[in-house]
Design a protein around this motif. Sequence first.
Motif, PDB file in Angstrom:
ATOM      1  N   ASP A  59       0.824  -1.209   0.000  1.00  0.00           N
ATOM      2  CA  ASP A  59       0.000   0.000   0.000  1.00  0.00           C
ATOM      3  C   ASP A  59       0.859   1.261   0.000  1.00  0.00           C
ATOM      4  O   ASP A  59       0.543   2.241  -0.680  1.00  0.00           O
ATOM      5  N   THR A  60       1.939   1.244   0.765  1.00  0.00           N
ATOM      6  CA  THR A  60       2.847   2.389   0.799  1.00  0.00           C
ATOM      7  C   THR A  60       3.511   2.584  -0.562  1.00  0.00           C
ATOM      8  O   THR A  60       3.617   3.707  -1.058  1.00  0.00           O
ATOM      9  N   VAL A  61       3.949   1.486  -1.172  1.00  0.00           N
ATOM     10  CA  VAL A  61       4.557   1.565  -2.508  1.00  0.00           C
ATOM     11  C   VAL A  61       3.548   2.113  -3.506  1.00  0.00           C
ATOM     12  O   VAL A  61       3.858   3.007  -4.296  1.00  0.00           O
ATOM     13  N   ARG A  62       2.328   1.594  -3.475  1.00  0.00           N
ATOM     14  CA  ARG A  62       1.289   2.045  -4.406  1.00  0.00           C
ATOM     15  C   ARG A  62       1.031   3.537  -4.241  1.00  0.00           C
ATOM     16  O   ARG A  62       0.893   4.272  -5.216  1.00  0.00           O
ATOM     17  N   ARG A  63       0.990   3.993  -3.010  1.00  0.00           N
ATOM     18  CA  ARG A  63       0.779   5.422  -2.762  1.00  0.00           C
ATOM     19  C   ARG A  63       1.922   6.255  -3.350  1.00  0.00           C
ATOM     20  O   ARG A  63       1.698   7.322  -3.924  1.00  0.00           O
ATOM     21  N   GLY A  64       3.144   5.759  -3.227  1.00  0.00           N
ATOM     22  CA  GLY A  64       4.290   6.445  -3.828  1.00  0.00           C
ATOM     23  C   GLY A  64       4.212   6.454  -5.348  1.00  0.00           C
ATOM     24  O   GLY A  64       4.486   7.470  -5.994  1.00  0.00           O
ATOM     25  N   LEU A  65       3.828   5.323  -5.935  1.00  0.00           N
ATOM     26  CA  LEU A  65       3.699   5.247  -7.391  1.00  0.00           C
ATOM     27  C   LEU A  65       2.618   6.196  -7.897  1.00  0.00           C
ATOM     28  O   LEU A  65       2.777   6.835  -8.942  1.00  0.00           O
ATOM     29  N   LEU A  66       1.523   6.296  -7.149  1.00  0.00           N
ATOM     30  CA  LEU A  66       0.447   7.206  -7.549  1.00  0.00           C
ATOM     31  C   LEU A  66       0.896   8.665  -7.541  1.00  0.00           C
ATOM     32  O   LEU A  66       0.356   9.484  -8.283  1.00  0.00           O
ATOM     33  N   GLN A  67       1.895   8.996  -6.724  1.00  0.00           N
ATOM     34  CA  GLN A  67       2.457  10.347  -6.719  1.00  0.00           C
ATOM     35  C   GLN A  67       3.099  10.675  -8.067  1.00  0.00           C
ATOM     36  O   GLN A  67       3.191  11.841  -8.451  1.00  0.00           O
ATOM     37  N   LEU A  68       3.568   9.651  -8.774  1.00  0.00           N
ATOM     38  CA  LEU A  68       4.267   9.841 -10.046  1.00  0.00           C
ATOM     39  C   LEU A  68       3.389   9.536 -11.253  1.00  0.00           C
ATOM     40  O   LEU A  68       3.832   9.635 -12.391  1.00  0.00           O
ATOM     41  N   ALA A  69       2.125   9.167 -11.000  1.00  0.00           N
ATOM     42  CA  ALA A  69       1.254   8.706 -12.084  1.00  0.00           C
ATOM     43  C   ALA A  69       0.926   9.794 -13.100  1.00  0.00           C
ATOM     44  O   ALA A  69       0.681   9.490 -14.261  1.00  0.00           O
ATOM     45  N   ASP A  70       0.905  11.030 -12.710  1.00  0.00           N
ATOM     46  CA  ASP A  70       0.606  12.109 -13.656  1.00  0.00           C
ATOM     47  C   ASP A  70       1.861  12.647 -14.328  1.00  0.00           C
ATOM     48  O   ASP A  70       1.794  13.610 -15.080  1.00  0.00           O
ATOM     49  N   GLY A  71       2.986  12.046 -14.044  1.00  0.00           N
ATOM     50  CA  GLY A  71       4.239  12.514 -14.607  1.00  0.00           C
ATOM     51  C   GLY A  71       5.005  11.403 -15.272  1.00  0.00           C
ATOM     52  O   GLY A  71       4.622  10.917 -16.331  1.00  0.00           O
ATOM     53  N   PRO A  72       6.082  10.948 -14.620  1.00  0.00           N
ATOM     54  CA  PRO A  72       6.982  10.007 -15.285  1.00  0.00           C
ATOM     55  C   PRO A  72       6.500   8.565 -15.361  1.00  0.00           C
ATOM     56  O   PRO A  72       7.096   7.759 -16.060  1.00  0.00           O
ATOM     57  N   LEU A  73       5.421   8.213 -14.650  1.00  0.00           N
ATOM     58  CA  LEU A  73       4.926   6.830 -14.676  1.00  0.00           C
ATOM     59  C   LEU A  73       3.495   6.767 -15.179  1.00  0.00           C
ATOM     60  O   LEU A  73       2.742   7.726 -15.055  1.00  0.00           O
ATOM     61  N   ARG A  74       3.158   5.615 -15.722  1.00  0.00           N
ATOM     62  CA  ARG A  74       1.753   5.347 -16.057  1.00  0.00           C
ATOM     63  C   ARG A  74       1.454   3.909 -15.661  1.00  0.00           C
ATOM     64  O   ARG A  74       2.304   3.027 -15.801  1.00  0.00           O
ATOM     65  N   GLY A  75       0.250   3.706 -15.165  1.00  0.00           N
ATOM     66  CA  GLY A  75      -0.195   2.362 -14.830  1.00  0.00           C
ATOM     67  C   GLY A  75      -0.912   1.764 -16.025  1.00  0.00           C
ATOM     68  O   GLY A  75      -1.720   2.433 -16.661  1.00  0.00           O
ATOM     69  N   GLU A  76      -0.590   0.528 -16.353  1.00  0.00           N
ATOM     70  CA  GLU A  76      -1.229  -0.158 -17.462  1.00  0.00           C
ATOM     71  C   GLU A  76      -1.905  -1.414 -16.948  1.00  0.00           C
ATOM     72  O   GLU A  76      -1.271  -2.227 -16.269  1.00  0.00           O
ATOM     73  N   GLN A  77      -3.184  -1.560 -17.276  1.00  0.00           N
ATOM     74  CA  GLN A  77      -3.953  -2.723 -16.855  1.00  0.00           C
ATOM     75  C   GLN A  77      -3.257  -4.001 -17.310  1.00  0.00           C
ATOM     76  O   GLN A  77      -2.942  -4.150 -18.489  1.00  0.00           O
ATOM     77  N   GLY A  78      -2.994  -4.895 -16.384  1.00  0.00           N
ATOM     78  CA  GLY A  78      -2.385  -6.178 -16.709  1.00  0.00           C
ATOM     79  C   GLY A  78      -0.890  -6.131 -16.934  1.00  0.00           C
ATOM     80  O   GLY A  78      -0.251  -7.159 -17.114  1.00  0.00           O
ATOM     81  N   ARG A  79      -0.302  -4.953 -16.957  1.00  0.00           N
ATOM     82  CA  ARG A  79       1.141  -4.834 -17.177  1.00  0.00           C
ATOM     83  C   ARG A  79       1.854  -4.222 -15.987  1.00  0.00           C
ATOM     84  O   ARG A  79       3.032  -4.447 -15.778  1.00  0.00           O
ATOM     85  N   GLY A  80       1.160  -3.422 -15.207  1.00  0.00           N
ATOM     86  CA  GLY A  80       1.785  -2.783 -14.056  1.00  0.00           C
ATOM     87  C   GLY A  80       2.198  -1.362 -14.366  1.00  0.00           C
ATOM     88  O   GLY A  80       1.586  -0.677 -15.186  1.00  0.00           O
ATOM     89  N   TRP A  81       3.264  -0.926 -13.747  1.00  0.00           N
ATOM     90  CA  TRP A  81       3.748   0.457 -13.876  1.00  0.00           C
ATOM     91  C   TRP A  81       4.864   0.523 -14.901  1.00  0.00           C
ATOM     92  O   TRP A  81       5.809  -0.268 -14.877  1.00  0.00           O
ATOM     93  N   VAL A  82       4.767   1.519 -15.788  1.00  0.00           N
ATOM     94  CA  VAL A  82       5.712   1.682 -16.889  1.00  0.00           C
ATOM     95  C   VAL A  82       6.213   3.109 -16.884  1.00  0.00           C
ATOM     96  O   VAL A  82       5.447   4.057 -16.656  1.00  0.00           O
TER      97      VAL A  82
END
Length: 86
Positions: A59-82
Amino acid sequence: MYIRRAGKMVRVRLGGPIQPTYLEVAARIERAIESGELRGGDQLPSEYQLAAAFDTSRDTVRRGLLQLADGPLRGEQGRGWVVQEK
């Protein structure tokens, strides 16, 4: 060292500022992208694998990843974070 503050686990480094663990996760991933260690199109390890690497919860990792979701990362269904292409 970790302490509990307002119901959240926070990593404390003696002599440094106190920052929530999820922000530390986001900052370390962002530094890896900025340094070129992670490049556009790279797939991050699973949230569970990242949690083990950061010695924290998924949950902590996911919260950190969501901080970057509008910038350098994107979540892809079935693939994870890219990492986004620049």
